[in-house]
Design an enzyme around this catalytic site. Structure first.
Site, PDB file in Angstrom:
ATOM      1  N   LYS A   1      -2.194  -1.542  -3.886  1.00  0.00           N
ATOM      2  CA  LYS A   1      -3.123  -0.512  -3.686  1.00  0.00           C
ATOM      3  C   LYS A   1      -2.195   0.937  -3.884  1.00  0.00           C
ATOM      4  CE  LYS A   1      -5.926   2.104  -0.490  1.00  0.00           C
ATOM      5  NZ  LYS A   1      -6.254   2.256   0.556  1.00  0.00           N
TER       6      LYS A   1
ATOM      7  N   LYS B   1       0.963  -1.156   0.077  1.00  0.00           N
ATOM      8  CA  LYS B   1      -0.026   0.025   0.058  1.00  0.00           C
ATOM      9  C   LYS B   1       1.056   1.041   0.085  1.00  0.00           C
ATOM     10  CE  LYS B   1      -3.544   2.506   2.508  1.00  0.00           C
ATOM     11  NZ  LYS B   1      -4.515   2.209   3.449  1.00  0.00           N
TER      12      LYS B   1
END
Ligand code: PBG
Ligand code: ZN
Length: 324
Positions: A248, A195
């Site tokens: 992400k 992330k």
């Protein structure tokens, strides 16, 4: 394969031929739909920066989940926006917290949909960070203890899967341990493994009211310039017991999705985040692009890069195009 014997255009002549050799197919079964739960009744607050998305009270969350499931979308991911925030993010792991209530409402109404919960503290802390603040710094080890509390409380409320998005070190192992100790051996963990510290989360932070009040998230989320580090993070999460590895955001990180897919033998998810959604919506509204076509092209590109699962605010809109 040389011209003129080989002519790639031969196989592009008709729709039937093009369909026959299509390498990537998306369908509603690829999607997970994110939803934002708020306290109250009969609430459907439009999120200005994300046209078509809403903050919903729990009975409306359940209706939206029912619509998604009917369209062939197998899962939702829940985010909670509590009325009260404090320094320890208490509402994140409370028995009757907003997400816990939303889980129950959805499972009552749509028992077969997979209810995933985002496990983090930023929506619940008054300072807006994903962890506990000690002397102005985000403390790793006290945070993972609370994240495990949150994961267990979600499982108790009936969640089918938990998805830690905090980027603290060691949180997957801690959550796996605590789920197992409490009898939830069959609850999978979808880890937000790679992330990145991304400005594409801007609209989400408005939707979830979760922007940090001081500093930024650079000491825990990954530097967008790094790729090898994503593989290290993913490998750690595999060893700690993750069942699905997530990358992400998706679009600026298609190379990371591809690398992780190549190196890791677990299912890979990608999060087509809020800013990616908002940019398409905004450009379409201005008439600069055909929003529906760009939506389908975008989702296809994420799957082509290697994502087995796509978390996307477009889930319902895209699923409708398949006429379930
Ligand atoms: C919470 C969380 C965020 C997103 C998912 N979980 C925001 C953040 O880390 O700031 C972003 C989702 C999106 O932008 O759509 N940790
Ligand atoms: Zn967070």
């Amino acid at each position: 394969m040389l011209f003129p014997e080989y002519r790639p255009r031969r196989m592009r002549q008709t729709k039937a031929l093009r369909n026959m050799i299509r390498e990537t197919r998306i369908s509603p079964s690829d999607f997970i739909f994110p939803l934002f739960a708020v306290e109250g009744k009969n609430i459907k607050n439009p999120i200005p920066s994300m046209p078509g998305q809403f903050q919903l009270s729990v009975e409306n969350i359940a209706s939206m989940a029912a619509e998604a499931y009917k369209l062939g979308i197998p899962g939702i991911i829940l985010f909670g926006i509590p009325n009260k925030k404090d320094s320890l993010g208490t509402e994140a792991y409370k028995k009757d917290g907003i997400v816990q209530k939303a889980i129950k409402a959805v499972k009552n109404r749509v028992p077969n949909i997979t209810v995933i919960t985002d496990v983090c503290l930023c929506e619940y802390t008054d300072h807006g960070h994903c962890g506990i603040v000690e002397k102005g710094k985000i403390d790793n080890d006290s945070t993972i203890d609370l994240l495990a509390d949150a994961a267990v409380s979600h499982a108790r409320a009936g969640a089918d899967m938990v998805a830690p998005s905090d980027m603290m070190d060691g949180r997957v192992a801690e959550i796996r341990d605590r789920l197992d100790d409490n009898g939830f051996i069959n609850i999978p963990i979808m880890a937000y493994s790679a992330k990145y510290h991304s400005a594409y989360y801007g609209p989400f932070r408005e939707a979830a009211n979760s922007a940090p009040k001081f500093g930024d998230r650079k000491t825990y989320q990954m530097d967008p310039a790094n790729a090898m580090e994503a593989i290290r993070e993913a490998n750690m999460d595999v060893e700690e017991g993750a069942d699905i590895i997530m990358v992400k955001p998706a679009l600026s990180y298609l190379d990371i999705i591809y690398r992780v897919k190549t190196e890791i033998d677990l299912p890979i998810a990608a999060y087509n985040v809020s800013g990616e959604y908002s940019m398409i919506k905004a450009a379409a509204k201005l008439g600069f692009i055909d929003g529906e076509k760009v939506m389908m092209e975008t989702l296809t590109s994420i799957k082509r890069a290697g994502a087995d699962i796509i978390l996307t605010y477009f889930a319902i809109e895209a699923a409708k195009k398949f006429g379930a």
